[in-house]
Design an enzyme around this catalytic site. Structure first.
Site, PDB file in Angstrom:
ATOM      1  CE  LYS A  15      70.513  29.117  27.218  1.00 36.71           C
ATOM      2  NZ  LYS A  15      71.064  30.400  27.826  1.00 36.71           N
ATOM      3  CG  ASP A  22      68.972  33.823  28.218  1.00 38.20           C
ATOM      4  OD1 ASP A  22      69.387  34.354  27.299  1.00 38.20           O
ATOM      5  OD2 ASP A  22      69.249  32.380  28.413  1.00 38.20           O
ATOM      6  CE  LYS A  44      67.616  29.338  29.392  1.00 36.86           C
ATOM      7  NZ  LYS A  44      68.541  30.358  30.271  1.00 36.86           N
TER       8      LYS A  44
END
Length: 204
Positions: free
Chosen positions: A180, A89, A151
């Protein structure tokens, strides 16, 4: 709907102890969450604790500011994979996006993706810092750079995920990338709303 399969069980505070990471991993195994999400230093420990389980290890890169060099992000991502991470991430370079230096934003993401190959890359936008147009532009750049997920947030800024932003991201990326949602998601009802809006993973 198997909610547990959507969850990246997350502990990223700088004061996280080894004991807390062990608890995180134990809970992830008990509840069969998709992954644990930890800072790079704790990747080897998490990998060891999750041996003989199906829980994956996710590591954050360029966290939480995203303002370091691309070379530093690439090194950090590669080291995390060497230590056992399954997913990365990374935080987008927010300043470059707001400066409209889109080439820099693109190469930052692309170089990390190239470095990790087939491993999953989630790009954190930090939506609380961005306008609607900036979120849309960031999504388009993420698609061009072959990011696997977009995300919403680090959870360390002034705001977390919102349903409005998730719906905007989904409308922009369609099936080109997964989503996400993270930051401020703390109950089952909220999780279900995000999944219904098209979210594929929840950071909580």
């Amino acid at each position: 709907m198997n909610i547990n399969n959507y969850i990246d069980h997350t502990l990223l505070k700088p004061s996280a102890t080894q004991k807390e990471i062990k608890t995180l991993c134990d809970e992830a195994k008990e509840h069969r969450f998709y992954s644990v999400c930890v800072n790079g230093f704790y990747v080897p420990l998490a990998k060891e604790l999750l041996t003989n389980s199906n829980v994956k290890v996710c590591a954050v890169v360029g966290f939480p500011l995203g303002a370091m060099t691309t070379e530093a992000k690439v090194f950090e991502a590669q080291k995390a994979l060497e230590d056992g991470a399954d997913e990365i991430d990374m935080v987008i370079n927010i300043g470059m996006l707001k400066s409209k230096n889109y080439v820099n934003v693109y190469t930052d993401i692309r170089d990390v993706k190239v470095a990790i190959g087939a491993k999953t890359l989630k790009v954190i936008l930090e939506i609380s810092e961005l306008s609607k147009n900036e979120i849309i532009k960031a999504c388009q750049i993420c698609l061009d750079a072959k990011a696997d997920f977009i995300k919403t947030s680090t959870g360390f800024s002034k705001g977390g995920a919102t349903l409005t932003a998730v719906k905007m991201i989904k409308k922009t990326v369609k099936d080109g990338a997964k989503i996400k949602a993270s930051g401020g998601i703390r109950n089952l009802e909220t999780v279900r709303k995000y999944i219904e809006a098209g979210v594929d993973r929840i950071g909580a």
